[in-house]
Design a protein around this motif. Structure first.
Motif, PDB file in Angstrom:
ATOM      1  N   ALA A 263      96.133  16.634   2.113  1.00 22.76           N
ATOM      2  CA  ALA A 263      95.754  17.921   1.649  1.00 22.76           C
ATOM      3  C   ALA A 263      94.372  18.321   1.643  1.00 22.76           C
ATOM      4  N   VAL A 264      93.550  17.240   1.508  1.00 28.17           N
ATOM      5  CA  VAL A 264      92.145  17.319   1.441  1.00 28.17           C
ATOM      6  C   VAL A 264      91.711  17.567   2.904  1.00 28.17           C
ATOM      7  N   GLN A 265      92.359  16.799   3.795  1.00 32.75           N
ATOM      8  CA  GLN A 265      92.168  16.842   5.521  1.00 32.75           C
ATOM      9  C   GLN A 265      92.259  18.238   5.704  1.00 32.75           C
ATOM     10  N   ALA A 266      93.394  18.976   5.222  1.00 31.28           N
ATOM     11  CA  ALA A 266      93.757  20.124   5.748  1.00 31.28           C
ATOM     12  C   ALA A 266      92.697  21.270   4.998  1.00 31.28           C
ATOM     13  N   ALA A 267      92.193  21.023   3.714  1.00 32.77           N
ATOM     14  CA  ALA A 267      91.150  21.878   3.026  1.00 32.77           C
ATOM     15  C   ALA A 267      89.829  21.780   3.977  1.00 32.77           C
ATOM     16  N   TYR A 268      89.487  20.520   4.321  1.00 35.09           N
ATOM     17  CA  TYR A 268      88.334  20.390   4.953  1.00 35.09           C
ATOM     18  C   TYR A 268      88.343  21.357   6.334  1.00 35.09           C
ATOM     19  N   ALA A 269      89.556  21.186   6.968  1.00 37.98           N
ATOM     20  CA  ALA A 269      89.818  21.541   8.384  1.00 37.98           C
ATOM     21  C   ALA A 269      89.550  23.170   8.210  1.00 37.98           C
ATOM     22  N   ASP A 270      90.172  23.769   7.166  1.00 46.46           N
ATOM     23  CA  ASP A 270      89.875  25.178   6.949  1.00 46.46           C
ATOM     24  C   ASP A 270      88.529  25.819   6.700  1.00 46.46           C
ATOM     25  N   LEU A 271      87.695  24.607   6.052  1.00 49.43           N
ATOM     26  CA  LEU A 271      86.303  25.112   5.799  1.00 49.43           C
ATOM     27  C   LEU A 271      85.590  25.054   7.115  1.00 49.43           C
ATOM     28  N   VAL A 272      85.774  23.923   7.735  1.00 50.46           N
ATOM     29  CA  VAL A 272      84.926  24.023   9.268  1.00 50.46           C
ATOM     30  C   VAL A 272      85.356  24.978   9.941  1.00 50.46           C
ATOM     31  N   GLY A 273      86.927  25.635   9.955  1.00 50.56           N
ATOM     32  CA  GLY A 273      87.192  26.753  10.542  1.00 50.56           C
ATOM     33  C   GLY A 273      86.158  28.039  10.284  1.00 50.56           C
ATOM     34  N   SER A 274      85.935  27.826   8.830  1.00 48.78           N
ATOM     35  CA  SER A 274      84.988  28.912   8.351  1.00 48.78           C
ATOM     36  C   SER A 274      83.541  28.727   8.712  1.00 48.78           C
ATOM     37  N   ARG A 275      83.214  27.841   9.493  1.00 49.89           N
ATOM     38  CA  ARG A 275      82.088  27.556  10.064  1.00 49.89           C
ATOM     39  C   ARG A 275      81.142  26.857   8.827  1.00 49.89           C
ATOM     40  N   ALA A 276      81.744  26.211   8.271  1.00 53.41           N
ATOM     41  CA  ALA A 276      81.179  25.539   6.893  1.00 53.41           C
ATOM     42  C   ALA A 276      80.244  24.359   7.654  1.00 53.41           C
ATOM     43  N   ASP A 277      79.150  24.044   6.950  1.00 55.05           N
ATOM     44  CA  ASP A 277      78.407  22.843   7.444  1.00 55.05           C
ATOM     45  C   ASP A 277      78.866  21.767   6.693  1.00 55.05           C
ATOM     46  N   LEU A 278      79.773  21.007   7.086  1.00 55.62           N
ATOM     47  CA  LEU A 278      80.644  19.779   6.128  1.00 55.62           C
ATOM     48  C   LEU A 278      80.366  18.482   7.092  1.00 55.62           C
ATOM     49  N   ARG A 279      79.872  17.522   6.311  1.00 58.18           N
ATOM     50  CA  ARG A 279      79.760  16.276   6.579  1.00 58.18           C
ATOM     51  C   ARG A 279      80.558  15.400   5.656  1.00 58.18           C
ATOM     52  N   THR A 280      81.050  14.148   6.135  1.00 56.69           N
ATOM     53  CA  THR A 280      81.665  13.432   5.252  1.00 56.69           C
ATOM     54  C   THR A 280      81.737  11.963   5.033  1.00 56.69           C
ATOM     55  N   ILE A 281      82.073  11.449   3.965  1.00 53.02           N
ATOM     56  CA  ILE A 281      81.707  10.053   3.640  1.00 53.02           C
ATOM     57  C   ILE A 281      83.143   9.527   3.186  1.00 53.02           C
ATOM     58  N   GLY A 282      83.571   8.313   3.590  1.00 51.51           N
ATOM     59  CA  GLY A 282      85.056   7.859   3.239  1.00 51.51           C
ATOM     60  C   GLY A 282      85.726   6.889   4.397  1.00 51.51           C
ATOM     61  N   PRO A 283      86.880   6.442   4.026  1.00 51.15           N
ATOM     62  CA  PRO A 283      87.757   5.447   4.893  1.00 51.15           C
ATOM     63  C   PRO A 283      88.562   6.248   5.935  1.00 51.15           C
ATOM     64  N   ALA A 284      88.591   7.562   5.779  1.00 52.31           N
ATOM     65  CA  ALA A 284      89.326   8.196   6.880  1.00 52.31           C
ATOM     66  C   ALA A 284      88.675   8.083   8.201  1.00 52.31           C
ATOM     67  N   THR A 285      89.311   7.901   9.248  1.00 49.29           N
ATOM     68  CA  THR A 285      88.870   7.413  10.486  1.00 49.29           C
ATOM     69  C   THR A 285      88.073   8.705  11.353  1.00 49.29           C
ATOM     70  N   ASP A 286      87.986  10.005  10.700  1.00 49.10           N
ATOM     71  CA  ASP A 286      87.350  10.862  11.281  1.00 49.10           C
ATOM     72  C   ASP A 286      86.146  11.459  10.296  1.00 49.10           C
ATOM     73  N   SER A 287      85.724  10.396   9.465  1.00 48.09           N
ATOM     74  CA  SER A 287      84.783  10.663   8.681  1.00 48.09           C
ATOM     75  C   SER A 287      83.470  10.724   9.398  1.00 48.09           C
ATOM     76  N   THR A 288      82.228  11.289   9.030  1.00 49.01           N
ATOM     77  CA  THR A 288      81.174  11.371   9.712  1.00 49.01           C
ATOM     78  C   THR A 288      80.572   9.948   9.322  1.00 49.01           C
ATOM     79  N   LEU A 289      80.490   9.354   8.178  1.00 49.47           N
ATOM     80  CA  LEU A 289      80.341   8.144   7.856  1.00 49.47           C
ATOM     81  C   LEU A 289      81.218   7.198   7.225  1.00 49.47           C
ATOM     82  N   GLN A 290      82.200   6.570   8.185  1.00 53.37           N
ATOM     83  CA  GLN A 290      83.207   5.844   7.546  1.00 53.37           C
ATOM     84  C   GLN A 290      82.926   4.609   6.954  1.00 53.37           C
ATOM     85  N   THR A 291      83.525   4.589   5.716  1.00 54.40           N
ATOM     86  CA  THR A 291      83.556   3.213   4.977  1.00 54.40           C
ATOM     87  C   THR A 291      84.695   2.598   5.141  1.00 54.40           C
TER      88      THR A 291
END
Length: 336
Positions: A263-291
């Motif tokens: 659900a969070v991934q879908a929300a982030y994809a929607d934000l990026v689709g709205s041209r949001a400047d989004l960077r991410t931190i966490g264990p998901a493989t597509d995180s900007t900074l993968q923990t």
């Protein structure tokens, strides 16, 4: 702040070992008294830790958890009926009079009271029936780091014992090593922080177990860099606050590897689709900074929070600020 963040793996290893007999006693008490619900009492970073604990207790034990307003008792003079409840108080210093007084009264009423506290001979530790020390040693920076992280882990062995969760027990045993590996991300965290050097406002997003981490992140950005940061649920952000994207506000999102992530991934994809400047931190493989993944959904937020602290400290340094001595703030705040 950086030095104390780097101490977190050793702190948590010490906590897990030295708290074993205290954990066993608390597990036995909880099995015998079986509270129907829990309430938390805390302020600041400790309250954000309580938000993470809330999700842990609710998702793993089905135990409803609410945040108690300390001023209901200390300012308004109303004694809530907490007989039979589990009352959890979290504090680095154990010195805030309002938190101590709420625990004292709850214990008088028959609640099972537990303090997660760093100062073992504090008023709060004495007021509670059970105390789980954070085992951090002295914390010198005004902004809490290792004490927040230790607050996230102190109750996890209790949850593992009550739930019979062997995977959580294994993940906890491996957590110091996983956090040591996460410290290798400091260079990447500093590089990511550089792009926010001139930011005046920032929105922090998360959901589920990372929601409390997001609120802690927003607080740390205010404290250490003077950035006006606000935390939102990734679900709630679209219910009005999304309007802020038109103003060009940057977003920092936390990712996860649990049931909340699709659900969070879908929300982030929607934000990026709205041209949001989004960077991410966490264990998901597509995180900007993968923990590093830590082996359990309850331990992953610890690595997320620790990695963020590296980011926050370096952001302050990029801005020419001292993250250890923010203006107008002191280490211990005593609220009545």
């Amino acid at each position: 702040m950086l030095l104390e963040t780097r101490e977190a793996p050793q702190v948590i290893a010490r906590q897990l070992t030295e708290n074993e007999p205290l954990v066993a006693a608390l597990v036995q008490a909880l099995r015998g008294r079986r509270p129907a619900y829990a309430v938390t009492v805390a302020r600041g970073s400790s309250d954000h830790a309580c938000t993470v604990i809330k999700y842990a207790l609710e998702t793993q034990l089905g135990l409803p958890v609410a945040s108690l307003g300390p001023s209901v008792l200390t300012l308004y003079g109303t004694r809530l009926n907490l007989a039979g409840a589990l009352v959890l108080a979290v504090s680095q210093s154990g010195a805030s009079p309002d938190v101590v007084e709420n625990v004292r009264v709850a214990r008088e009423q028959g609640a099972l009271t537990v303090a997660l506290v760093n100062v073992e001979d504090s008023d709060l530790a004495r007021a509670a029936e059970f105390s789980l020390p954070l085992r951090c040693g002295e914390e010198g920076a005004v902004a809490a780091t290792k004490s927040f992280l230790a607050s996230l882990t102190a109750l996890l062995p209790v949850i593992a014992g009550l739930h019979g969760d062997a995977a959580l027990t294994t993940a906890l045993a491996q957590l110091p090593a996983r956090l040591t590996a996460a410290l290798e991300l400091e260079g990447a965290a500093a590089e990511l922080a550089e792009r926010y050097r001139f930011a005046e406002n920032l929105i922090v997003l998360a959901r589920g177990l990372n929601y409390g981490v997001a609120h802690e992140a927003a607080l740390k950005l205010k404290e250490t860099s003077g950035v006006h940061a606000e935390a939102y649920s990734a679900a709630e952000f679209s219910h009005g606050p999304k309007r802020l994207l038109v103003e060009g506000l940057p977003l920092l999102g936390f990712t996860s590897a649990d049931a909340a992530w699709p659900a969070v991934q879908a929300a982030y994809a929607d934000l990026v689709g709205s041209r949001a400047d989004l960077r991410t931190i966490g264990p998901a493989t597509d995180s900007t900074l993968q923990t590093p993944q830590t082996g359990h959904l309850l331990t992953d937020p610890v690595a997320c929070a620790m990695t963020f602290y590296l980011f926050a400290a370096h952001l302050a340094l990029h801005r020419g600020l001292d993250p250890d001595q923010p203006p107008l703030l002191s280490k211990v705040t005593r609220t009545r």
